[in-house]
Write an enzyme that holds these catalytic residues in place. Sequence first.
Site, mmCIF file in Angstrom:
data_model
loop_
_atom_site.group_PDB
_atom_site.id
_atom_site.type_symbol
_atom_site.label_atom_id
_atom_site.label_comp_id
_atom_site.label_asym_id
_atom_site.label_seq_id
_atom_site.Cartn_x
_atom_site.Cartn_y
_atom_site.Cartn_z
ATOM 1 N N CYS A 33 -31.548 1.519 50.965
ATOM 2 C CA CYS A 33 -31.941 2.796 50.365
ATOM 3 C C CYS A 33 -33.203 3.384 50.975
ATOM 4 C CB CYS A 33 -32.172 2.598 48.866
ATOM 5 S SG CYS A 33 -33.496 1.416 48.580
ATOM 6 N N ASP A 35 -36.229 2.365 50.434
ATOM 7 C CA ASP A 35 -37.402 2.184 49.590
ATOM 8 C C ASP A 35 -38.338 1.132 50.205
ATOM 9 O OD1 ASP A 35 -36.438 4.053 47.926
ATOM 10 O OD2 ASP A 35 -35.767 2.686 46.361
ATOM 11 N N CYS A 58 -37.244 2.818 43.494
ATOM 12 C CA CYS A 58 -36.583 3.157 42.237
ATOM 13 C C CYS A 58 -37.150 2.333 41.071
ATOM 14 C CB CYS A 58 -35.094 2.888 42.366
ATOM 15 S SG CYS A 58 -34.728 1.126 42.436
ATOM 16 N N CYS A 102 -32.054 -4.031 44.846
ATOM 17 C CA CYS A 102 -33.438 -3.583 44.655
ATOM 18 C C CYS A 102 -34.371 -4.779 44.497
ATOM 19 C CB CYS A 102 -33.541 -2.694 43.426
ATOM 20 S SG CYS A 102 -32.334 -1.361 43.422
HETATM 21 FE FE1 FES Z 1 -34.026 1.406 46.533
HETATM 22 FE FE2 FES Z 1 -33.673 0.384 44.201
HETATM 23 S S1 FES Z 1 -32.620 2.062 45.048
HETATM 24 S S2 FES Z 1 -34.967 -0.343 45.751
#
Ligand code: FES
Length: 148
Positions: A33, A35, A58, A102
Site C-alpha cells: 500500500c 504506507d 492506515c 498492515c
Molecule cells: Fe497500508 Fe494498512 S493499508 S499499512
Amino acid sequence: MYSEKVMDHFMNPRNVGEIENADGVGEVGNAKCGDIMKMYLKIENNVIVDAKFKTFGCGAAVATSSMATEMVIGKTVDEALQITNKAVAEALDGLPPVKMHCSNLAEEAIKAAIDDYMCKNGLSSGDGKGNACSRRCDDIHHHENEED
Ligand code: FES
C-alpha cells in the site's frame, strides 16, 4: 469489524513520536500500500527501555505499531526479534484478514531498528538475509569518527 483493542490503540496510540539519540532506528515501507513506519528504540544493556514510532499509514498500521512499541519495551533484543506480526495482531484481538498485511510494518520496523542497533554496535554485519547493513554501518562509522 475492528476489535475494541484495535480501536483503542488507533484512537489513543501509545508511544508516538521520536527518540532523540535513539540506539536503533528502522524505517520500513509496506509494498502493498506504500504506507511507511519509522521505529525508534532506546536500548540499554541489551534491553529495550523505550520505543517510539511514527506511521504514515492506515488505522491498522497505527494500532499495530502502537501495540508493538508496548510489546518491545522491557524485552531483550533477542526477545524482541521473536515478535511476529501475528503476535502483534493477536495482542490486539485480531485484525480483519484484509488488514493483516498492515501488521507487517510493525514487525519489520522492529527488526529494522534492531538491525540498525546491532550494526552500530558491531553485533551484526547484515540482516541475515544477504542484505548487509553496510550503508548504515558506513553512516555510523562516519558519525563515530565525527565524535572522536
Ligand atoms: Fe497500508 Fe494498512 S493499508 S499499512
